[in-house]
Motif scaffolding. Sequence first.
Motif, PDB file in Angstrom:
ATOM      1  N   ILE A  12      12.745  77.493  27.840  1.00 32.35           N
ATOM      2  CA  ILE A  12      12.678  76.965  28.612  1.00 32.35           C
ATOM      3  C   ILE A  12      11.678  75.905  28.906  1.00 32.35           C
ATOM      4  N   THR A  15      14.723  73.122  27.227  1.00 32.34           N
ATOM      5  CA  THR A  15      15.661  73.081  27.971  1.00 32.34           C
ATOM      6  C   THR A  15      15.266  72.041  28.828  1.00 32.34           C
ATOM      7  N   VAL A  16      14.098  71.928  29.451  1.00 34.32           N
ATOM      8  CA  VAL A  16      13.281  71.180  30.087  1.00 34.32           C
ATOM      9  C   VAL A  16      13.077  69.477  29.532  1.00 34.32           C
ATOM     10  N   LEU A  20      14.813  65.631  30.185  1.00 38.31           N
ATOM     11  CA  LEU A  20      14.240  64.715  30.762  1.00 38.31           C
ATOM     12  C   LEU A  20      14.310  63.810  30.274  1.00 38.31           C
TER      13      LEU A  20
END
Length: 134
Positions: A12, A15-16, A20
């Motif tokens: 997670i 992925t973030v 970004l």
Amino acid sequence: MLDDFLDMLALILTTVVVILVGWLIFQAFGFEAEQRWQFLLFMICFIAMDALLGTLGDRIGFWLFRHGWIDGFWQITLCHAMLDFLSELGILLTLRNLPGIHIRPMGAYQLAFIWGLADVAVSCWDEWKNGENG
């Protein structure tokens, strides 16, 4: 159980961070998306195509090296950078046809050029670092 949780958390967070950083790069080169879902679609397609063409470029580079077309550090590095440049430019010029995505051709060229230069810089850094240690 804890390992599964940590693996999921790492996935997670990765992925973030990728989204970004992708958004920052997307904005820095003047690319535009009409809606956020269109940007996410762009990122998914970009990452998938980059992985596919990166593997293909590695195989082409290995084939060229094995058959004696290129040899030595600089030829291999510049060949790999050229393959990265061409693949990134092709990806960007293809993905600019996605609905709601607006990528200027010059912006695509600039990002692909910087991508290729970054490949040269990473190769030089690795070579220098290995020369220092070995």
